[in-house]
Design a protein around this motif. Structure first.
Motif, PDB file in Angstrom:
ATOM      1  N   LYS A 142       0.848  -1.199   0.000  1.00  0.00           N
ATOM      2  CA  LYS A 142       0.000   0.000   0.000  1.00  0.00           C
ATOM      3  C   LYS A 142       0.877   1.241   0.000  1.00  0.00           C
ATOM      4  O   LYS A 142       2.010   1.228   0.508  1.00  0.00           O
ATOM      5  N   SER A 143       0.334   2.317  -0.526  1.00  0.00           N
ATOM      6  CA  SER A 143       0.963   3.620  -0.381  1.00  0.00           C
ATOM      7  C   SER A 143       0.699   4.141   1.023  1.00  0.00           C
ATOM      8  O   SER A 143      -0.421   4.043   1.533  1.00  0.00           O
ATOM      9  N   ILE A 144       1.743   4.716   1.641  1.00  0.00           N
ATOM     10  CA  ILE A 144       1.574   5.300   2.976  1.00  0.00           C
ATOM     11  C   ILE A 144       1.773   6.812   2.965  1.00  0.00           C
ATOM     12  O   ILE A 144       1.653   7.452   4.000  1.00  0.00           O
ATOM     13  N   GLY A 145       2.060   7.382   1.808  1.00  0.00           N
ATOM     14  CA  GLY A 145       2.215   8.833   1.731  1.00  0.00           C
ATOM     15  C   GLY A 145       2.667   9.267   0.357  1.00  0.00           C
ATOM     16  O   GLY A 145       3.508   8.604  -0.270  1.00  0.00           O
ATOM     17  N   ALA A 146       2.119  10.377  -0.135  1.00  0.00           N
ATOM     18  CA  ALA A 146       2.458  10.890  -1.464  1.00  0.00           C
ATOM     19  C   ALA A 146       3.622  11.869  -1.374  1.00  0.00           C
ATOM     20  O   ALA A 146       3.577  12.836  -0.615  1.00  0.00           O
ATOM     21  N   VAL A 147       4.652  11.624  -2.163  1.00  0.00           N
ATOM     22  CA  VAL A 147       5.839  12.473  -2.164  1.00  0.00           C
ATOM     23  C   VAL A 147       5.690  13.623  -3.155  1.00  0.00           C
ATOM     24  O   VAL A 147       6.134  14.737  -2.904  1.00  0.00           O
ATOM     25  N   VAL A 148       5.069  13.362  -4.296  1.00  0.00           N
ATOM     26  CA  VAL A 148       4.801  14.409  -5.292  1.00  0.00           C
ATOM     27  C   VAL A 148       3.302  14.410  -5.560  1.00  0.00           C
ATOM     28  O   VAL A 148       2.723  13.387  -5.907  1.00  0.00           O
ATOM     29  N   ASN A 262       1.944  -4.965   3.431  1.00  0.00           N
ATOM     30  CA  ASN A 262       0.817  -5.046   4.358  1.00  0.00           C
ATOM     31  C   ASN A 262       1.209  -5.622   5.711  1.00  0.00           C
ATOM     32  O   ASN A 262       0.630  -5.250   6.742  1.00  0.00           O
ATOM     33  N   ASP A 263       2.186  -6.523   5.724  1.00  0.00           N
ATOM     34  CA  ASP A 263       2.623  -7.088   6.998  1.00  0.00           C
ATOM     35  C   ASP A 263       3.203  -6.016   7.905  1.00  0.00           C
ATOM     36  O   ASP A 263       2.900  -5.966   9.105  1.00  0.00           O
ATOM     37  N   MET A 264       4.028  -5.147   7.344  1.00  0.00           N
ATOM     38  CA  MET A 264       4.636  -4.108   8.166  1.00  0.00           C
ATOM     39  C   MET A 264       3.609  -3.068   8.583  1.00  0.00           C
ATOM     40  O   MET A 264       3.652  -2.544   9.697  1.00  0.00           O
ATOM     41  N   ILE A 265       2.694  -2.754   7.685  1.00  0.00           N
ATOM     42  CA  ILE A 265       1.639  -1.798   8.025  1.00  0.00           C
ATOM     43  C   ILE A 265       0.815  -2.309   9.204  1.00  0.00           C
ATOM     44  O   ILE A 265       0.449  -1.557  10.111  1.00  0.00           O
ATOM     45  N   GLU A 266       0.561  -3.602   9.211  1.00  0.00           N
ATOM     46  CA  GLU A 266      -0.244  -4.188  10.287  1.00  0.00           C
ATOM     47  C   GLU A 266       0.539  -4.353  11.577  1.00  0.00           C
ATOM     48  O   GLU A 266       0.025  -4.083  12.668  1.00  0.00           O
ATOM     49  N   ASN A 267       1.812  -4.767  11.471  1.00  0.00           N
ATOM     50  CA  ASN A 267       2.565  -5.156  12.659  1.00  0.00           C
ATOM     51  C   ASN A 267       3.495  -4.077  13.201  1.00  0.00           C
ATOM     52  O   ASN A 267       3.826  -4.106  14.389  1.00  0.00           O
ATOM     53  N   GLU A 268       3.933  -3.150  12.345  1.00  0.00           N
ATOM     54  CA  GLU A 268       4.854  -2.107  12.802  1.00  0.00           C
ATOM     55  C   GLU A 268       4.464  -0.733  12.266  1.00  0.00           C
ATOM     56  O   GLU A 268       5.292  -0.016  11.713  1.00  0.00           O
ATOM     57  N   PRO A 269       3.229  -0.332  12.429  1.00  0.00           N
ATOM     58  CA  PRO A 269       2.837   0.982  11.910  1.00  0.00           C
ATOM     59  C   PRO A 269       3.614   2.120  12.558  1.00  0.00           C
ATOM     60  O   PRO A 269       3.874   3.140  11.918  1.00  0.00           O
ATOM     61  N   GLU A 270       4.005   1.936  13.818  1.00  0.00           N
ATOM     62  CA  GLU A 270       4.725   2.999  14.519  1.00  0.00           C
ATOM     63  C   GLU A 270       6.091   3.257  13.888  1.00  0.00           C
ATOM     64  O   GLU A 270       6.584   4.394  13.899  1.00  0.00           O
ATOM     65  N   SER A 359      -8.972   1.045  -0.059  1.00  0.00           N
ATOM     66  CA  SER A 359      -8.283   0.573   1.142  1.00  0.00           C
ATOM     67  C   SER A 359      -7.257  -0.507   0.843  1.00  0.00           C
ATOM     68  O   SER A 359      -6.408  -0.813   1.679  1.00  0.00           O
ATOM     69  N   ASP A 360      -7.332  -1.090  -0.360  1.00  0.00           N
ATOM     70  CA  ASP A 360      -6.359  -2.113  -0.752  1.00  0.00           C
ATOM     71  C   ASP A 360      -5.073  -1.511  -1.296  1.00  0.00           C
ATOM     72  O   ASP A 360      -4.061  -2.227  -1.433  1.00  0.00           O
ATOM     73  N   VAL A 361      -5.085  -0.220  -1.634  1.00  0.00           N
ATOM     74  CA  VAL A 361      -3.915   0.377  -2.280  1.00  0.00           C
ATOM     75  C   VAL A 361      -3.313   1.542  -1.510  1.00  0.00           C
ATOM     76  O   VAL A 361      -2.201   1.974  -1.827  1.00  0.00           O
ATOM     77  N   MET A 362      -4.007   2.080  -0.518  1.00  0.00           N
ATOM     78  CA  MET A 362      -3.450   3.199   0.237  1.00  0.00           C
ATOM     79  C   MET A 362      -3.968   3.193   1.660  1.00  0.00           C
ATOM     80  O   MET A 362      -5.031   2.647   1.952  1.00  0.00           O
ATOM     81  N   ILE A 363      -3.190   3.820   2.553  1.00  0.00           N
ATOM     82  CA  ILE A 363      -3.598   3.987   3.940  1.00  0.00           C
ATOM     83  C   ILE A 363      -2.972   5.273   4.465  1.00  0.00           C
ATOM     84  O   ILE A 363      -1.830   5.603   4.124  1.00  0.00           O
ATOM     85  N   ASN A 364      -3.717   6.012   5.241  1.00  0.00           N
ATOM     86  CA  ASN A 364      -3.198   7.203   5.899  1.00  0.00           C
ATOM     87  C   ASN A 364      -2.876   6.859   7.349  1.00  0.00           C
ATOM     88  O   ASN A 364      -3.774   6.609   8.160  1.00  0.00           O
ATOM     89  N   LEU A 365      -1.599   6.816   7.654  1.00  0.00           N
ATOM     90  CA  LEU A 365      -1.142   6.527   9.007  1.00  0.00           C
ATOM     91  C   LEU A 365      -1.139   7.802   9.852  1.00  0.00           C
ATOM     92  O   LEU A 365      -1.044   8.909   9.327  1.00  0.00           O
ATOM     93  N   ASP A 366      -1.246   7.626  11.151  1.00  0.00           N
ATOM     94  CA  ASP A 366      -1.301   8.768  12.076  1.00  0.00           C
ATOM     95  C   ASP A 366       0.118   9.172  12.483  1.00  0.00           C
ATOM     96  O   ASP A 366       0.505   9.077  13.641  1.00  0.00           O
ATOM     97  N   TRP A 367       0.898   9.641  11.499  1.00  0.00           N
ATOM     98  CA  TRP A 367       2.311   9.925  11.765  1.00  0.00           C
ATOM     99  C   TRP A 367       2.566  11.277  12.411  1.00  0.00           C
ATOM    100  O   TRP A 367       3.690  11.543  12.886  1.00  0.00           O
ATOM    101  N   LYS A 368       1.549  12.124  12.461  1.00  0.00           N
ATOM    102  CA  LYS A 368       1.752  13.456  13.056  1.00  0.00           C
ATOM    103  C   LYS A 368       1.633  13.474  14.570  1.00  0.00           C
ATOM    104  O   LYS A 368       1.877  14.501  15.200  1.00  0.00           O
ATOM    105  N   LYS A 369       1.243  12.360  15.167  1.00  0.00           N
ATOM    106  CA  LYS A 369       1.028  12.329  16.627  1.00  0.00           C
ATOM    107  C   LYS A 369       2.351  12.459  17.369  1.00  0.00           C
ATOM    108  O   LYS A 369       3.411  12.170  16.849  1.00  0.00           O
TER     109      LYS A 369
END
Length: 369
Positions: A142-148, A262-270, A359-369
């Motif tokens: 999945k994409s976790i953030g757009a650079v351009v 997807n494994d890392m997104i699920e298990n190590e989002p932090e 939801s299968d191709v992108m996710i917005n993580l809560d990285w600003k916290k």
């Protein structure tokens, strides 16, 4: 530097990098047949990587050591990557507990393939390729953030050709790297202005996009980038015209995105959130002092394979910064609406076999916290 038989490339370690810079954003092609038996091997590699990641994370937490992260670029270091090298140089990743290692692609789609296989944690790649890999091959990324935030891909021609819009492509030859994506982009643009697609000849020039145009073998090209080939040609004394592919019937799309499996997104989002936070700090410095940060990038260039011209990269910075963050879109932000529009467009143009959920191709993580 894009998707061409993604999963097969994971297995093809003996292949060497042959892609030229021009055409880096247009390699999405017919990839369904490439999945084959490599999918099982890729899944096994990803499972093994997950076990390794769990062990590494536990050891890191216990010892206080930095979490190692391998980041695969889309290409050799250039102005687009300045914020990453700035964040490394100034210790922003270390502040987040990360030890970031940059990898250059050994094959044109390593950024996607290695992350999918669990052999790297982050890749810098392209929106259309992620959609195609997930839709056609069920790749777990999945994409976790757009650079351009907008396309860098352009229709480029020498000024004396007087090609200023898709209408001017009628009766012309267009050089491209032989991909279905490039064909669909050209045809969509021409149809949007009422031009006949029967009156344009698409010529597969492989990776010789820029030279095929400057030597007069084709009238224009699709696949060169506004931030690289334009300043490079102008530096060499050529006068050029160009227009963006997104101005004529094509949804706006993200030229570069960070992806994770997807494994890392699920298990190590932090861990991914920490990476994005540090990257954003590097980008803030890049905005505040573009050329100062560019010096960091230039000190880390790969002179053997992709030597950089400072004046060209400075112009590239000037072009990139307004596209990496806009008045309506913060750096690393991405919207479901953007992804859905591109899924719909790709399905309509036969670039994917079936629609996929956003939801299968992108996710917005809560990285600003």
């Amino acid at each position: 530097m894009k998707l061409n038989k993604v999963l097969a490339v994971v297995m093809a370690g003996a292949m060497t990098l042959s892609l030229a810079a021009c055409g880096s954003s247009n390699s999405t092609a017919d990839t369904t047949a490439a999945a084959g038996s490599a999918a099982d091997t890729t899944a096994a590699a990803a499972d093994a990587s997950e076990d390794t990641a769990d062990t590494t994370a536990a050891a890191t937490e216990k010892s206080g050591e930095l979490r190692e992260m391998n980041v695969v670029l889309d290409w050799y270091p250039n102005a687009l990557h300045t914020f990453i090298y700035t964040a490394i140089e100034r210790g922003y990743y270390e502040e987040e507990g990360l030890d970031v290692h940059i990898q250059f692609p050994a094959n044109d789609n390593d950024a996607l393939a290695l992350v999918a296989a669990g052999r790297a944690q982050i890749g810098l790649y392209y929106e259309h390729d992620i959609i195609q890999a997930v839709a056609n091959q069920n790749v777990g990324i999945k994409s976790i953030g757009a650079v351009v935030q907008a396309p860098l891909n352009i229709i480029l021609s020498l000024k004396d050709k007087n090609i200023l819009s898709p209408k001017d492509l009628e009766g012309k030859t267009i050089g491209y790297s032989g991909t279905a994506l490039s064909e669909s982009l050209v045809y969509t643009m021409m149809q949007a202005v009422g031009a006949s697609i029967d009156d344009v000849e698409m010529v597969n020039v492989g990776f010789e996009l820029m030279s095929s145009m400057t030597t007069g073998n084709v009238d224009a090209t699709i696949g060169c980038l506004v931030n690289h080939e334009v300043p490079e040609l102008e530096h060499e004394g050529f006068e050029v015209n160009y227009f963006s592919v997104s101005d004529y019937g094509i949804p706006n799309y993200y030229e570069g995105v960070f992806l994770a499996n997807n494994d890392m997104i699920e298990n190590e989002p932090e861990v991914l959130e920490a990476f994005l936070r540090a990257s954003a700090k590097g980008f803030e410095d890049f905005k505040a002092d573009p050329y100062g940060c560019l010096d960091i990038l230039l000190n880390n260039q790969n002179e053997e394979n992709f030597p950089l011209t400072p004046e060209v990269e400075q112009q590239s910075c000037d072009t990139l910064l307004p596209l990496m963050e806009t008045a309506d879109a913060e750096f690393l932000s991405q919207t479901e609406e953007n992804w859905q529009a591109n899924i719909d467009w790709m399905l309509e143009n036969g670039l994917i076999d079936h629609a996929v959920d956003v939801s299968d191709v992108m996710i917005n993580l809560d990285w600003k916290k």
